[in-house]
Write an enzyme that holds these catalytic residues in place. Structure first.
Site, PDB file in Angstrom:
ATOM      1  N   GLY A   2     -63.926  76.163 -85.508  1.00 55.98           N
ATOM      2  CA  GLY A   2     -64.921  76.328 -86.576  1.00 55.98           C
ATOM      3  C   GLY A   2     -65.588  77.688 -86.616  1.00 55.98           C
ATOM      4  O   GLY A   2     -65.264  78.598 -85.846  1.00 55.98           O
ATOM      5  N   LYS A  43     -60.238  68.558 -93.511  1.00 54.06           N
ATOM      6  CA  LYS A  43     -61.593  68.014 -93.293  1.00 54.06           C
ATOM      7  C   LYS A  43     -62.159  67.530 -94.638  1.00 54.06           C
ATOM      8  O   LYS A  43     -61.441  66.866 -95.366  1.00 54.06           O
ATOM      9  CB  LYS A  43     -62.454  69.068 -92.597  1.00 54.06           C
ATOM     10  N   GLU A  66     -57.392  71.146 -78.591  1.00 53.84           N
ATOM     11  CA  GLU A  66     -58.369  71.839 -79.418  1.00 53.84           C
ATOM     12  C   GLU A  66     -59.656  72.051 -78.620  1.00 53.84           C
ATOM     13  O   GLU A  66     -60.563  71.202 -78.659  1.00 53.84           O
ATOM     14  CB  GLU A  66     -58.706  70.997 -80.650  1.00 53.84           C
ATOM     15  N   GLU A  72     -64.843  66.490 -84.010  1.00 57.95           N
ATOM     16  CA  GLU A  72     -65.890  66.244 -85.013  1.00 57.95           C
ATOM     17  C   GLU A  72     -66.092  64.744 -85.219  1.00 57.95           C
ATOM     18  O   GLU A  72     -67.179  64.312 -85.603  1.00 57.95           O
ATOM     19  CB  GLU A  72     -65.521  66.952 -86.336  1.00 57.95           C
ATOM     20  N   SER A  84     -59.535  77.890 -84.534  1.00 61.98           N
ATOM     21  CA  SER A  84     -59.535  79.252 -85.098  1.00 61.98           C
ATOM     22  C   SER A  84     -58.136  79.860 -85.183  1.00 61.98           C
ATOM     23  O   SER A  84     -57.959  81.048 -84.906  1.00 61.98           O
ATOM     24  CB  SER A  84     -60.458  80.168 -84.284  1.00 61.98           C
ATOM     25  N   ASN A 105     -55.490  70.530 -91.375  1.00 58.82           N
ATOM     26  CA  ASN A 105     -56.595  69.566 -91.367  1.00 58.82           C
ATOM     27  C   ASN A 105     -57.651  70.084 -92.336  1.00 58.82           C
ATOM     28  O   ASN A 105     -58.390  71.000 -92.015  1.00 58.82           O
ATOM     29  CB  ASN A 105     -57.155  69.451 -89.935  1.00 58.82           C
ATOM     30  N   HIS A 149     -60.429  63.599 -83.076  1.00 61.56           N
ATOM     31  CA  HIS A 149     -60.898  64.963 -83.365  1.00 61.56           C
ATOM     32  C   HIS A 149     -62.332  65.109 -82.842  1.00 61.56           C
ATOM     33  O   HIS A 149     -63.129  64.180 -82.942  1.00 61.56           O
ATOM     34  CB  HIS A 149     -60.831  65.237 -84.877  1.00 61.56           C
TER      35      HIS A 149
HETATM   36  P1  PGA Z   1     -60.457  75.635 -87.340  1.00 66.47           P
HETATM   37  O1  PGA Z   1     -60.462  74.041 -87.150  1.00 66.47           O
HETATM   38  O2  PGA Z   1     -59.035  76.077 -87.462  1.00 66.47           O
HETATM   39  O3  PGA Z   1     -61.249  75.856 -88.585  1.00 66.47           O
HETATM   40  O4  PGA Z   1     -61.131  76.221 -86.118  1.00 66.47           O
HETATM   41  C1  PGA Z   1     -59.467  73.410 -86.391  1.00 66.47           C
HETATM   42  C2  PGA Z   1     -59.737  71.935 -86.311  1.00 66.47           C
HETATM   43  O5  PGA Z   1     -60.908  71.524 -86.236  1.00 66.47           O
HETATM   44  O6  PGA Z   1     -58.796  71.114 -86.331  1.00 66.47           O
END
Ligand code: PGA
Length: 262
Positions: A175, A14, A169, A101, A217, A12, A99
């Protein structure tokens, strides 16, 4: 019983990287890495602006391109949105839905349920993200996850369940601000719980074969550890998917660990 399963690893990206040149460079590295990880299905979800240009460079690569979102309605007067027909025309298979976000920026349970419906009715596959904001001793997070699942599956017929990928998640693990990723035991507990909720939803003891990913992460140094308790079919990877070497290592480790107990 040990069975052989193909892992699914989804990148992903983003809103990264900012240039098409970098997107092409990273994708080309991932495509090369994927040729060795033959027991892993690899999906990359780039920025929607780069999607078609990247698609043109597909060649014979087995890396699949996916979308990070899609609108709740068919095409029309919806400024800023991308409808499912455009994704179908671009031959996109996977679409990330729910997601955290996106939920934080206003995507509602209703939107998610509509997107699941459109995606499944049109031959696409949703990668449905669920995850609690924080953990509590009283296990209220399980109720929270259950509600997210119940809402998202509201209009999903049983026959469509195998097309769904669920990404667990936990928001506290995503993040730069995350203090840690989830432990294998925490991941295992939730995968069992997800399967139970889905089994209950369809009043069946034989759980429909939905694939479950872990995201938050994820990095090469702990994917083997994360998989050690079993239960997961792969990963949804944010930051580490922009670093070719790191992502290659994640693919290789996932490739080696493609058996799991049922
Ligand atoms: P990250 O993000 O691996 O940077 O923690 C995962 C995600 O938001 O899908």
């Amino acid at each position: 019983m040990k069975i052989k399963t193909k892992k699914l690893v989804v990148a992903n990206w983003k809103a990264n990287p900012s240039s098409l040149k970098d997107a092409k460079r990273i994708l080309s590295g991932i495509r090369k890495a994927a040729t060795k990880a033959t027991d892993v299905e690899v999906v990359v979800c780039p920025s929607i602006l780069h999607l078609l240009d990247l698609k043109k460079t597909q060649g014979r690569s087995r890396v699949i391109l996916g979308a990070q979102d899609m609108f709740t309605e068919e095409g029309g007067a919806f400024t800023g949105e991308v409808g499912y027909e455009a994704l179908l025309e671009a031959k996109i298979k996977y679409v990330i839905v729910g997601h955290s976000e996106m939920r934080d920026r206003g995507e509602t349970d209703e939107d998610i349920s509509k997107k699941m419906d459109i995606i499944l009715r049109n031959g696409l596959s949703p990668i449905l993200c669920i995850g609690e904001r924080s953990r509590d001793g009283a296990m209220e997070y399980l109720g929270f996850l259950k509600n997210q699942l119940v809402q998202a599956f509201k209009n999903v017929p049983k026959a469509s369940v195998p097309k769904i990928v669920i990404a667990y998640e936990p928001i506290w693990a995503i993040g730069n601000s995350a203090k840690r990723s989830a432990t294998p035991e925490e991941i295992k507990e939730v995968t069992i719980f997800i399967k139970r909720v889905i089994g209950d939803l369809y009043a069946t003891k034989s759980i429909p074969p939905v694939r479950i990913l872990y995201g938050g992460s994820v990095s090469a140094k702990d994917v083997a550890f994360m998989m050690s308790a079993g239960g997961i079919d792969g990963f949804l990877v944010g930051r580490a998917s922009l670093d070719v070497k790191e992502f290659e290592a994640i693919l290789n480790i996932s490739n080696e660990k493609n058996t799991r107990s049922r």
